[in-house]
Enzyme design. Structure first.
Site, PDB file in Angstrom:
ATOM      1  N   CYS A  27      -5.218  -5.177   4.268  1.00 46.09           N
ATOM      2  CA  CYS A  27      -3.752  -5.137   4.127  1.00 46.09           C
ATOM      3  C   CYS A  27      -3.142  -4.854   5.492  1.00 46.09           C
ATOM      4  CB  CYS A  27      -3.312  -4.148   3.051  1.00 46.09           C
ATOM      5  SG  CYS A  27      -3.985  -2.484   3.192  1.00 46.09           S
ATOM      6  N   ARG A  28      -2.374  -3.771   5.652  1.00 45.62           N
ATOM      7  CA  ARG A  28      -1.609  -3.594   6.889  1.00 45.62           C
ATOM      8  C   ARG A  28      -2.336  -2.785   7.952  1.00 45.62           C
ATOM      9  NH1 ARG A  28       2.622  -1.984   2.931  1.00 45.62           N
ATOM     10  NH2 ARG A  28       3.795  -3.888   2.445  1.00 45.62           N
TER      11      ARG A  28
END
Length: 217
Positions: free
Chosen positions: A179-180
């Site tokens: 993800c981030r």
């Protein structure tokens, strides 16, 4: 005559940058802006802050030249000012925090490490496995973040839609979820969900720090 010399003037300017980083909401906003240009409205919704509060924090970041703005029609969009430098600054802050701050270490151990006992895959290993066709890369960020930039060959299934799109995932080879960044919980939730369904899945090991800049396509 002023006793302030050039060194003191530089330190004063650097202190303003440090002060701009000194708030949890502003660090989170920088993480979101690192995914791509965003309006105040979008950032407000993503960070779960009021419009006025979001705007105030962004102005502080702008004065410190950590973000820049660009007007598109009626909207003012925010982007990182000097992408690589700001991203590296955030990563350095994360590295120092993980080394020196007991609470950061406790959370990393209790939440992230304890929830994923399997060793994460490094980016170097990922490139090799992708080249050999051995893995599926799963990006669990929202679609708009994925559209702004993602790892080459990644499949985008946002976490909230994962349960309804399991048929798109292979059951006979590894899935690498990301993800981030290292403090983003989306991939950890995805890994837990998929392992509970019998999938072979691990997390992508991000560079230490608090933000991942996923602009490659």
């Amino acid at each position: 005559m002023s006793s302030t010399g050039p060194k003191q003037a530089i330190f004063a300017a650097l202190a303003e940058v440090a002060q701009a980083l000194g708030h949890a909401h502003r660090l989170e906003l920088l993480e979101h802006v690192a995914q791509g240009m965003r309006s105040v409205e979008e950032l407000s919704a993503r960070a779960n802050l009021s419009f006025a509060n979001t705007s105030r924090h962004l102005q502080i970041l702008r004065r410190a030249r950590l973000v820049d703005t660009e007007r598109r029609g009626k909207h003012v969009l925010y982007r990182l000012a000097g992408d690589s430098e700001v991203v590296e600054l955030m990563r350095a802050l994360g590295r120092v925090g993980e080394r020196n701050v007991a609470e950061v270490n406790r959370i990393m151990t209790d939440y992230f490490h304890a929830r994923d006992a399997l060793e994460a895959v490094s980016r170097k290993d990922l490139v090799s496995r992708l080249r050999d066709g051995l893995v599926t890369v799963l990006d669990v960020r929202p679609e708009d973040e994925f559209a702004l930039g993602h790892l080459p060959g990644a499949l985008n299934i946002p976490l909230g839609k994962l349960e309804h799109r399991l048929s798109e995932l292979p059951t006979d080879r590894d899935i690498i979820a990301y993800c981030r960044g290292p403090y983003c919980v989306l991939s950890f939730e995805a890994v837990a969900t998929l392992r509970g369904r019998g999938y072979l899945v691990r997390s992508l090991w991000p560079s230490k720090g608090s933000v991942t800049h996923a602009r490659a396509r």
